[in-house]
Design a protein around this motif. Structure first.
Motif, PDB file in Angstrom:
ATOM      1  N   ASN A  49      35.133  19.291  28.911  1.00  0.00           N
ATOM      2  CA  ASN A  49      35.592  20.594  29.376  1.00  0.00           C
ATOM      3  C   ASN A  49      35.194  21.637  28.329  1.00  0.00           C
ATOM      4  O   ASN A  49      35.676  21.593  27.195  1.00  0.00           O
ATOM      5  N   VAL A  50      34.306  22.542  28.699  1.00  0.00           N
ATOM      6  CA  VAL A  50      33.766  23.515  27.759  1.00  0.00           C
ATOM      7  C   VAL A  50      34.621  24.782  27.771  1.00  0.00           C
ATOM      8  O   VAL A  50      34.951  25.306  28.845  1.00  0.00           O
ATOM      9  N   VAL A  51      34.958  25.262  26.577  1.00  0.00           N
ATOM     10  CA  VAL A  51      35.679  26.524  26.421  1.00  0.00           C
ATOM     11  C   VAL A  51      34.830  27.406  25.510  1.00  0.00           C
ATOM     12  O   VAL A  51      34.658  27.094  24.331  1.00  0.00           O
ATOM     13  N   ALA A  52      34.276  28.482  26.061  1.00  0.00           N
ATOM     14  CA  ALA A  52      33.409  29.384  25.301  1.00  0.00           C
ATOM     15  C   ALA A  52      34.162  30.665  24.987  1.00  0.00           C
ATOM     16  O   ALA A  52      34.700  31.315  25.890  1.00  0.00           O
ATOM     17  N   VAL A  53      34.198  31.024  23.711  1.00  0.00           N
ATOM     18  CA  VAL A  53      34.994  32.159  23.255  1.00  0.00           C
ATOM     19  C   VAL A  53      34.098  33.323  22.865  1.00  0.00           C
ATOM     20  O   VAL A  53      33.267  33.212  21.968  1.00  0.00           O
ATOM     21  N   THR A  57      35.386  27.163  30.838  1.00  0.00           N
ATOM     22  CA  THR A  57      36.316  28.280  30.689  1.00  0.00           C
ATOM     23  C   THR A  57      35.670  29.328  29.800  1.00  0.00           C
ATOM     24  O   THR A  57      35.276  29.040  28.664  1.00  0.00           O
ATOM     25  N   LEU A  58      35.542  30.538  30.316  1.00  0.00           N
ATOM     26  CA  LEU A  58      34.888  31.639  29.606  1.00  0.00           C
ATOM     27  C   LEU A  58      35.958  32.642  29.187  1.00  0.00           C
ATOM     28  O   LEU A  58      36.646  33.223  30.029  1.00  0.00           O
ATOM     29  N   ALA A  83      30.000  33.042  25.628  1.00  0.00           N
ATOM     30  CA  ALA A  83      30.361  32.866  27.039  1.00  0.00           C
ATOM     31  C   ALA A  83      29.154  32.972  27.965  1.00  0.00           C
ATOM     32  O   ALA A  83      28.921  32.074  28.794  1.00  0.00           O
ATOM     33  N   PRO A  84      28.343  34.033  27.904  1.00  0.00           N
ATOM     34  CA  PRO A  84      27.184  34.095  28.802  1.00  0.00           C
ATOM     35  C   PRO A  84      26.163  33.001  28.524  1.00  0.00           C
ATOM     36  O   PRO A  84      25.515  32.513  29.448  1.00  0.00           O
TER      37      PRO A  84
END
Length: 422
Positions: free
Chosen positions: A173-177, A204-205, A181-182
């Motif tokens: 599960n990827v969470v980009a902060v 999750t962006l 994000a893009p």
């Protein structure tokens, strides 16, 4: 040579201020000063202590210092940091909780490469560790990377993310902060076409500029005002003689820091004056609130010039992600190819860096993804930092992200309904 000379001159200024601070601390700390019925020497020593610490932190990479994690067995488990993939410009790390059975939730945190180290997400990591196996992208300081290692631009960043996702597997599960994000969205679309089985389960962006034109901020306004030639002339330098990356073109961390601090110069000045007074009155401590914040905030890293410039040009000016026109090695990356990765966006109502509207724009671009696999959340009264590391993250957003992961876990896919919290 001129750009290298400017880089070294800046480092000389930093070194000199660090030395002045250390000298003032020593001068004001002699026992004989205790005989003077005046706070002058205490203030000199306090100024020196704060100044020396401030300037020394600018070139030091912070430690992770993740505290032990309590588990259902009633024991505290030590956390060790392991390197799973080592690359010239960034590594994939795993926070291994020793003596604890692996958690079913596997989370890859995509840390920003925007001036600060991945340790900026230390509190985010610590908040997830009790419930997840946590991995993170750990980007390297460009000043320490020899020119012989080649370039690193926005496309290389996307390929790094794709390789890290591929290594961790489809149950990730990827969470980009923020900044990534893009690019995490682009990496997922890249895998959708090149290696569909390697796509993450959820994405999750958080507070990222998917469509910078969706809502104006000071960041987007600056991007429109300057040309690429002006930008390169203003901020790009070459690493000086002291570091392994000598000669590499970079956007220096010290220059980035000056930009960060100028945005809130008055509040930063007040914070340092108050800290000097606290030190003089012996009310400060090594790990007080001021030092915890600024030890991280002041630790900055150089970015490769090609990464910074290509990000500004392609994400902010040309809107390649927002218009679904991004390419990697000349091949189009079509966001519509994402058809089975659940995507959630998170925004802060008072985010002045990536304003509301910029991140949620991702959902409209995912034309191949069913609505039941899309979700969004707007956190009331939250600023940029708060949506991934502050009280809003801990109390509201983190539980929502974990619920989103669970709803899309194996066996729960058919139970997922469109989740939108405003």
């Amino acid at each position: 040579m001129f750009r290298m000379a400017i880089y070294d001159w800046t480092e000389n200024v930093r070194n000199t201020n660090q030395w002045l601070g250390a000298s003032a601390l020593a001068f004001g700390s002699y026992p004989i000063t205790g005989m003077v019925p005046n706070p002058f020497f205490q203030l000199v020593a306090a100024w020196g202590e704060v100044t020396e610490r401030t300037y020394s932190r600018m070139v030091a990479k912070p430690d992770w210092n993740i505290p032990a994690i309590s588990d259902s067995d009633g024991k505290d488990h030590v956390v060790s940091v392991e390197t799973l993939i080592e690359r010239p410009f960034g590594d994939l790390l795993h926070f291994k909780v020793l003596g604890r059975q692996a958690k079913p939730r596997r989370v890859l945190l995509c840390a920003p490469m925007s001036g600060h180290y991945a340790t900026l997400l230390r509190s985010t990591v610590a908040s997830l560790l009790p419930d997840c196996e946590v991995f993170i992208t750990d980007w390297h300081n460009a000043r320490d990377i020899p020119v012989s290692e080649g370039k690193f631009d926005i496309e290389d960043y996307v390929l790094y993310l794709a390789d890290f996702m591929r290594h961790l597997g489809p149950d990730t599960n990827v969470v980009a902060v923020c900044q990534p994000a893009p690019l995490a969205l682009a990496a997922t679309a890249y895998l959708a076409e090149e290696d569909p089985a390697a796509q993450p389960r959820t994405l999750t962006l958080i507070g990222g500029p998917i469509d910078p034109d969706a809502a104006a901020t000071e960041v987007t306004d600056f991007g429109r005002r300057v040309t690429m030639g002006q930008l390169e002339h203003m901020v790009i330098q070459r690493v000086g003689l002291k570091y392994a990356g000598v000669g590499r073109s970079v956007y220096p961390g010290l220059m980035q820091l000056s930009s960060f601090m100028s945005m809130n110069a008055e509040s930063h000045s007040k914070a340092f004056i108050e800290q000097i007074l606290r030190v003089a009155k012996h009310e400060a401590s090594d790990h007080d609130k001021h030092n915890r914040f600024y030890d991280e905030y002041l630790a900055v890293m150089d970015m490769t010039a090609e990464f910074y410039l290509s990000t500004v040009e392609r994400v902010f000016k040309n809107l390649e992600i927002a218009q679904n026109k991004f390419t990697v090695n000349g091949k189009p990356v079509d966001l519509a190819k994402i058809t089975n990765v659940a995507v959630k966006t998170v925004e802060g109502e008072k985010d002045d860096i990536s304003a509301p509207g910029q991140c949620v724009a991702a959902l409209d671009l995912l034309t191949g993804l069913p609505d039941e696999k899309k979700a969004s959340h707007l956190e009331p009264n939250a600023g940029h930092y708060g949506i991934f590391a502050g009280r809003s993250w801990r109390n509201n957003i983190r539980p929502l992200v974990l619920d989103f992961i669970d709803q899309n876990a194996p066996g729960n896919e058919n139970k997922v309904a469109r989740l939108k919290t405003v």
